[in-house]
Motif scaffolding. Structure first.
Motif, short mmCIF file in Angstrom:
data_model
loop_
_atom_site.label_atom_id
_atom_site.label_comp_id
_atom_site.label_asym_id
_atom_site.label_seq_id
_atom_site.Cartn_x
_atom_site.Cartn_y
_atom_site.Cartn_z
N CYS A 1 24.80 -121.04 4.43
CA CYS A 1 24.44 -119.83 3.68
C CYS A 1 25.17 -118.63 4.29
O CYS A 1 25.29 -118.49 5.52
N ASN B 1 24.13 -115.65 4.22
CA ASN B 1 23.13 -114.72 4.76
C ASN B 1 22.78 -115.16 6.18
O ASN B 1 22.16 -116.20 6.41
N GLU C 1 20.62 -114.12 8.20
CA GLU C 1 19.19 -114.16 8.51
C GLU C 1 18.50 -115.39 7.93
O GLU C 1 17.35 -115.67 8.25
N CYS C 2 19.18 -116.09 7.05
CA CYS C 2 18.60 -117.29 6.42
C CYS C 2 18.69 -118.46 7.39
O CYS C 2 19.71 -118.64 8.08
N SER D 1 21.78 -120.77 7.37
CA SER D 1 23.11 -120.33 7.81
C SER D 1 23.60 -121.17 8.98
O SER D 1 24.77 -121.06 9.37
N SER E 1 24.55 -122.29 -4.55
CA SER E 1 23.62 -121.26 -4.06
C SER E 1 22.64 -121.88 -3.08
O SER E 1 22.29 -123.06 -3.17
N CYS E 2 22.17 -121.06 -2.18
CA CYS E 2 21.21 -121.50 -1.17
C CYS E 2 19.86 -121.73 -1.82
O CYS E 2 19.39 -120.91 -2.64
N SER F 1 17.05 -121.60 -0.33
CA SER F 1 16.01 -120.77 0.31
C SER F 1 16.06 -119.32 -0.14
O SER F 1 15.03 -118.73 -0.49
N CYS F 2 17.28 -118.74 -0.15
CA CYS F 2 17.39 -117.31 -0.47
C CYS F 2 18.29 -117.02 -1.66
O CYS F 2 18.53 -115.86 -1.99
N SER F 3 18.84 -118.07 -2.28
CA SER F 3 19.72 -117.95 -3.46
C SER F 3 21.03 -117.24 -3.18
O SER F 3 21.73 -116.82 -4.11
N SER F 4 21.36 -117.08 -1.90
CA SER F 4 22.66 -116.49 -1.57
C SER F 4 23.76 -117.53 -1.75
O SER F 4 23.50 -118.75 -1.75
#
Length: 669
Positions: free
Chosen positions: A152, A154, A156-157, A160, A184-185, A187-190
């Motif tokens: 990811c 992000n 903070e995810c 990552s 897309s992730c 967990s956070c859709s990043s």
């Protein structure tokens, strides 16, 4: 809903009983010896559907009808086994375990068979099927992505880092389905980005198959239904895999992810009909009789009995020596017929081609050896399409009249006949490779060809000696004729009378099709000859000491005589041809031991062939030595036997006179 836990327990029981757990532990050892952490660990699990059914019928049904779901079950069981037994300490998540289920077989039901001529065009269940076909093209070995790690963007995810997002190749999926930039992730859709250093690559090769019933036409035009077989896993040409429907214009293509590939050959008749067994019993004690009658009654739909008997016998011998499973060309021999009537000989060869285990009639405008095209379903690599010679592997490739070929093509034929190899140049720049490459493919087939001796030759014409000398071969150069193992001069022995017989035969066939024109006490159908050839092909012949001595003695004597008188060198290939012809005659007569009479037939055919190309030697034999008598004679077969006995003695005298050391195994008497 079926209890997933009970299915996992059944899968574990099956792995324990079948030795799968022990194999899993052995496969894990190499990963522990490496300090590098892998994104995906690939394991092959051998699955016998019958054994799985005995453990748990529900699990067996899942394996046969839901391959992706059953793969997920075994993936979970393997991951738990690895973690519980501490087989790989560096593994973190279940998604890192890539399990490939290798099915040993499938039930022999239509639902599990992909017929390239009758398979439904709609989308059916994604179940494994078996497919039997002929490979007509294949790509070079390229790389594909077996698995990849995504992180990811992000920071903070929690995704990552670690191995939370792992993509593995699914059966039938393209490269873009495994690796692309729009994931897309969870967990956070990043967005996700690939960690390229963890990508796991494997070898991929695509084979294009067609129905074997279309083999004779594959070199002429593309088939309506074909199958693209991505071979992504190292496997031992019956294909077992999962089909995916791909529609392309007017053609229909099935893409099959190969789960297992085996060499497959169509079944051939192995039993001989009663008529030939009766003939074998009736001709016991007559050394030359069985093959003479078999050749005499062969191809009566094309030519009347008595015409082209030597060619008919040679065609039968060539058919007997070809095997679909042949992995070498040691005992195949190529045949060139020189004639003034190419139409009848072309029909006779075409008729004989139907008896071959695999026969391909080459069209002069088609590709004979191999051609290149860009792979439409891969990364643009070179797709190598097989020509007629490669499609006829283990069988016969009929070239037809060589007068229809240009000089460049004749030179290419000569090169392949001499080397038994086809070379294909692959330009690297055109097909996405770093360097050019020259690929060599072995040619495992026999070639049949004919030429019109009345055509104006491209080389200097020479006199034709009716009995002993060389023969005019039309547009065929001497070097090309030498490349053919056996050269026959097919002419009408009876002159105008034989020509009239052929004319009457063709008229009667046209006016009264299907009528028995030549009644005899020995009647054999095309199916009878197919069974005879199939059974004879399966026999294993051993050469006797007497046959070996006469073949060796003839070769040594002929090499000495022709080197001194003509400057012609008898190559080692001549010995292979002699042995091949002798073995073929032995098997055609339904025997398993090569005797002297088989060696005599081989020597007479070879001597006539060499005489046509290079002139006569001290061994003087008539041009029609195999069938020297008048067919209309009442005592035809008896006269032929006596003539062949005399020729046998002439061969022995020739060996005794010219072969070094022949007096040690041949007496003067």
């Amino acid at each position: 809903m079926v209890d997933i836990l009970s299915l996992k327990e059944s899968a574990l029981v099956y792995l324990d009983r079948s030795g799968g757990l022990q194999k899993l532990a052995e496969d894990c050892r190499p990963f522990n010896g490496s300090h590098q952490i892998e994104a995906v660990y690939r394991f092959c699990v051998i699955v016998n559907p019958s054994d799985v059914m005995e453990v748990d019928p529900v699990l067996g049904e899942r394996v046969l009808c839901d391959p992706l779901g059953s793969t997920a079950l075994f993936q979970c069981v393997c991951f738990l086994a690895i973690k519980t037994l501490s087989l790989i300490k560096k593994i973190h998540t279940q998604s890192q375990v890539n399990v490939i289920l290798k099915l040993t077989h499938l039930p022999p039901f239509p639902e599990y068979t992909l017929d390239l001529c009758s398979f439904p065009c709609g989308r059916g269940p994604m179940r494994p099927v078996t497919m039997e076909g002929l490979v007509i093209a294949m790509t070079r070995v390229t790389k594909y992505t077996q698995g990849a790690r995504f992180l990811c963007v992000n920071d903070e995810c929690p995704c990552s880092t670690g191995f939370h997002h792992i993509r593995v190749h699914a059966p039938g999926a393209t490269e873009s389905a495994t690796v692309r930039s729009d994931f897309s992730c969870t967990s956070c859709s990043s967005p996700l980005r690939e960690d390229v250093k963890f990508r796991v690559l494997g070898d991929r090769q695509t084979a294009r198959g067609a129905d074997p019933r279309q083999s004779a036409r594959c070199s002429e035009r593309p088939s309506a239904k074909v199958a693209e077989v991505p071979v992504r896993h190292p496997v031992s040409q019956r294909v077992l895999g999962i089909p995916a429907h791909v529609h392309q214009g007017s053609d229909i293509t099935w893409s099959v992810e190969a789960n297992g590939v085996q060499t497959w050959e169509p079944e051939q008749p192995r039993e001989v009909c009663g008529s030939f067994w009766k003939l074998s019993k009736a001709t016991e004690g007559f050394r030359w009789r069985f093959s003479a009658i078999a050749a005499h009654r062969f191809g009566l739909d094309v030519a009347p009995p008595g015409l082209y008997n030597t060619l008919k016998l040679s065609l039968l011998l060539s058919l007997v020596q070809n095997r679909a499973d042949a992995k070498e060309t040691t005992y195949n021999f190529d045949l060139l017929a020189v004639t003034t009537d190419t139409l009848v000989l072309d029909r006779l060869m075409t008729y004989s081609l139907s008896l071959a285990c695999r026969g391909v009639r080459h069209q002069a405008s088609g590709e004979m050896f191999a051609s290149l095209a860009r792979d439409e379903h891969g990364a643009g690599t070179a797709n190598i399409h097989a020509g007629s010679a490669l499609l006829a592997t283990g069988g016969i490739c009929m070239l037809g009249d060589l007068g229809c070929y240009k000089k460049e093509r004749l030179d290419a034929i000569q090169s392949v006949l001499e080397s038994c190899t086809v070379s294909v140049f692959v330009p690297g720049k055109k097909y996405g490779e770093d360097a050019d490459q020259l690929l060599n493919f072995p040619v495992h087939c026999s070639f049949w060809a004919l030429t019109d001796s009345t055509e104006a030759s491209r080389r200097c014409r020479r006199a034709d000696c009716a009995v002993l000398g060389t023969a005019e071969m039309g547009p065929v150069p001497v070097q090309l004729a030498d490349a053919f193992g056996l050269v026959l001069q097919c002419r009408h022995v009876g002159g105008e009378q034989a020509l009239l017989a052929q004319t009457l035969h063709m008229l009667q066939q046209a006016v009264q099709p299907g009528k028995l024109l030549y009644p005899s006490c020995w009647e054999f159908s095309t199916q009878d000859y197919k069974e005879l050839v199939g059974h004879a092909r399966s026999l294993k012949a051993e050469i006797s000491a007497g046959a070996e001595k006469i073949i060796h003695g003839y070769y040594m004597a002929s090499r000495r005589v022709r080197t001194q008188s003509h400057g012609v060198k008898m190559s080692v290939a001549s010995v292979k041809l002699l042995i091949s012809l002798a073995e073929a005659h032995c098997k055609l007569c339904l025997r398993t031991q090569v005797l002297e009479e088989d060696a005599v037939i081989a020597i007479l055919l070879c001597e006539n062939s060499v005489t046509l190309k290079h002139g006569a030697s001290a061994l003087v034999i008539p041009p029609d030595a195999i069938f020297p008598c008048d067919v209309g004679n009442v005592d035809y077969y008896q006269s032929r036997d006596e003539t062949l006995d005399e020729l046998h003695q002439n061969i022995l005298r020739f060996i005794y006179s010219y072969a070094p050391g022949a007096d040690s195994y041949i007496t003067e008497e």
